[in-house]
Design a protein around this motif. Structure first.
Motif, mmCIF file in Angstrom:
data_model
loop_
_atom_site.group_PDB
_atom_site.id
_atom_site.type_symbol
_atom_site.label_atom_id
_atom_site.label_comp_id
_atom_site.label_asym_id
_atom_site.label_seq_id
_atom_site.Cartn_x
_atom_site.Cartn_y
_atom_site.Cartn_z
ATOM 1 N N SER A 126 0.819 -1.210 0.000
ATOM 2 C CA SER A 126 0.000 0.000 0.000
ATOM 3 C C SER A 126 0.854 1.261 0.000
ATOM 4 O O SER A 126 1.649 1.488 0.921
ATOM 5 C CB SER A 126 -0.917 0.006 1.234
ATOM 6 O OG SER A 126 -1.525 1.274 1.399
ATOM 7 N N ALA B 240 -5.587 -5.442 0.700
ATOM 8 C CA ALA B 240 -6.458 -4.526 1.425
ATOM 9 C C ALA B 240 -6.660 -4.918 2.884
ATOM 10 O O ALA B 240 -6.820 -4.043 3.748
ATOM 11 C CB ALA B 240 -7.812 -4.444 0.716
ATOM 12 N N SER C 71 -8.476 1.153 1.536
ATOM 13 C CA SER C 71 -8.542 -0.302 1.759
ATOM 14 C C SER C 71 -9.984 -0.807 1.649
ATOM 15 O O SER C 71 -10.227 -1.895 1.089
ATOM 16 C CB SER C 71 -7.959 -0.647 3.128
ATOM 17 O OG SER C 71 -8.721 -0.062 4.168
ATOM 18 N N ILE D 186 -10.943 -0.848 -2.057
ATOM 19 C CA ILE D 186 -10.274 -1.966 -2.747
ATOM 20 C C ILE D 186 -10.931 -3.294 -2.379
ATOM 21 O O ILE D 186 -11.141 -4.177 -3.229
ATOM 22 C CB ILE D 186 -8.776 -1.986 -2.411
ATOM 23 C CG1 ILE D 186 -8.095 -0.731 -2.986
ATOM 24 C CG2 ILE D 186 -8.105 -3.244 -2.958
ATOM 25 C CD1 ILE D 186 -6.668 -0.542 -2.518
ATOM 26 N N MET D 187 -11.279 -3.468 -1.087
ATOM 27 C CA MET D 187 -11.904 -4.717 -0.634
ATOM 28 C C MET D 187 -13.282 -4.919 -1.265
ATOM 29 O O MET D 187 -13.675 -6.054 -1.574
ATOM 30 C CB MET D 187 -12.036 -4.705 0.896
ATOM 31 C CG MET D 187 -10.710 -4.832 1.631
ATOM 32 S SD MET D 187 -10.901 -4.707 3.437
ATOM 33 C CE MET D 187 -11.778 -6.228 3.784
ATOM 34 N N ASP E 244 -7.798 -0.717 -7.342
ATOM 35 C CA ASP E 244 -6.533 -0.398 -6.677
ATOM 36 C C ASP E 244 -6.142 1.074 -6.799
ATOM 37 O O ASP E 244 -5.351 1.582 -6.002
ATOM 38 C CB ASP E 244 -5.401 -1.267 -7.252
ATOM 39 C CG ASP E 244 -5.534 -2.723 -6.826
ATOM 40 O OD1 ASP E 244 -6.163 -2.951 -5.777
ATOM 41 O OD2 ASP E 244 -5.021 -3.613 -7.531
ATOM 42 N N ASP F 51 -6.094 3.761 -3.847
ATOM 43 C CA ASP F 51 -4.965 3.968 -2.927
ATOM 44 C C ASP F 51 -4.175 5.239 -3.271
ATOM 45 O O ASP F 51 -4.060 6.150 -2.434
ATOM 46 C CB ASP F 51 -4.073 2.727 -2.936
ATOM 47 C CG ASP F 51 -2.903 2.844 -1.988
ATOM 48 O OD1 ASP F 51 -3.124 3.218 -0.821
ATOM 49 O OD2 ASP F 51 -1.760 2.567 -2.399
#
Length: 317
Positions: free
Chosen positions: A55, A132, A184, A187-188, A193, A196
């Motif tokens: 990250s 994530a 995070s 992304i989850m 992505d 971030d």
């Protein structure tokens, strides 16, 4: 012969030289010390978490916390140094070091903010997979630590430029943790992505905004600018309204720190006026009306008797 009297006015009501030490807040020093310990302790966890998860938001926040640890150490040292008594080479003492520390902290914030933006742009052009789950855990822990540190500093003296600079650093950390948590979660839930680096840039913009404010304020003080909340034209108007005062010149208003205003000026009075009486009234006015407890006042019975910037008086500071 014309007379020229000089008075050094202080809050304790008698005359001496400039060898004074404005009180350094022990509470502010203690708060900065605890903030430094907590921030430095958690920084290593963020470095490991950012490296393992991939990250950028976490690594950026870890880099910010590393800088914060050094900046908080500098702020703490500034408080310690500011308590030192004046010496032969520094007759005002070391209070100004607090402002210098704040200026350096502002510069480091600018560098950090720009660095995060550059890294985020590079990450957008060359995306990488982000884990994530670990990122979220570290970010939440970081948020808790930053909230504790922020609360410790926010309850201190916000008028102190050094403490305020330290607080802005921690606020930048807090924003970084919030950005990492948001990234995070995105992304989850979506697998996107790019969240971030994008959220990292948003946090960086807020960091840069705070950095500019602290640089502007500390730079103003370092350049001997007029302290905030005090207007030189108001001082001029109030003093010239005193009975027996004909005019004034060479008015200079500055501060060792924003909380410690200093003033010097020449008062021109009528020949038949008691100089000591004028000095006492002017000193009381400065103290009660403007909160200036350290002023050097010179009383003259002839305009521009001692020279100075009289030729510029038409500009009226």
């Amino acid at each position: 012969m014309p007379r020229s009297d000089t008075s050094h006015m202080h809050d304790h009501g008698h005359s001496h030289d400039h060898g004074h030490v404005p009180p350094v807040s022990a509470d502010s020093e203690k708060r900065v010390r605890w903030a430094m310990i907590l921030t430095g302790s958690f920084m290593l966890a963020e470095v490991i978490g950012g490296w393992l998860s991939g990250s950028l938001a976490l690594l950026a926040d870890a880099g910010h916390m590393l800088s914060d640890s050094a900046s908080l150490a500098l702020a703490w040292f500034a408080f310690r140094l500011g308590a030192k008594a004046p010496d032969k080479r520094r007759t005002y003492g070391y209070q100004r070091f607090q402002v210098l520390a704040a200026f350096v902290n502002g510069l480091t914030l600018m560098v950090i903010g720009v660095g995060i933006v550059i890294a985020a742009i590079q990450r957008l052009s060359s995306p990488v997979d982000v884990m994530a789950g670990p990122m979220l855990v570290i970010a939440v822990l970081g948020l808790v630590v930053n909230l504790v540190v922020f609360a410790i500093l926010h309850r201190g003296d916000q008028g102190n430029l050094n403490l305020h600079g330290a607080l802005l650093h921690v606020l930048g950390d807090l924003l970084g943790s919030v950005a990492a948590i948001a990234a995070s979660l995105i992304i989850m839930t979506t697998g996107w992505d790019a969240a971030d680096p994008i959220l990292s840039m948003l946090a960086a913009v807020l960091i840069l905004r705070g950095a500019w404010k602290i640089l502007k304020r500390s730079g103003h003080t370092l350049l001997e600018g007029t302290p905030e909340g005090i207007e030189s034209h108001e001082i001029r108007r109030e003093l010239e309204a005193l009975e027996g005062v004909e005019s004034l010149h060479d008015l200079h208003l500055w501060g060792l720190t924003p909380q410690d205003p200093l003033l010097s000026l020449h008062l021109v009075v009528h020949d038949d006026v008691d100089h000591e009486h004028v000095l006492r009234r002017a000193s009381a006015l400065l103290r009660e009306r403007f909160g200036i407890t350290h002023a050097t006042l010179q009383v003259e019975s002839e305009s521009c008797l001692t020279g100075g910037g009289c030729e510029t008086e038409a500009s009226r500071l």
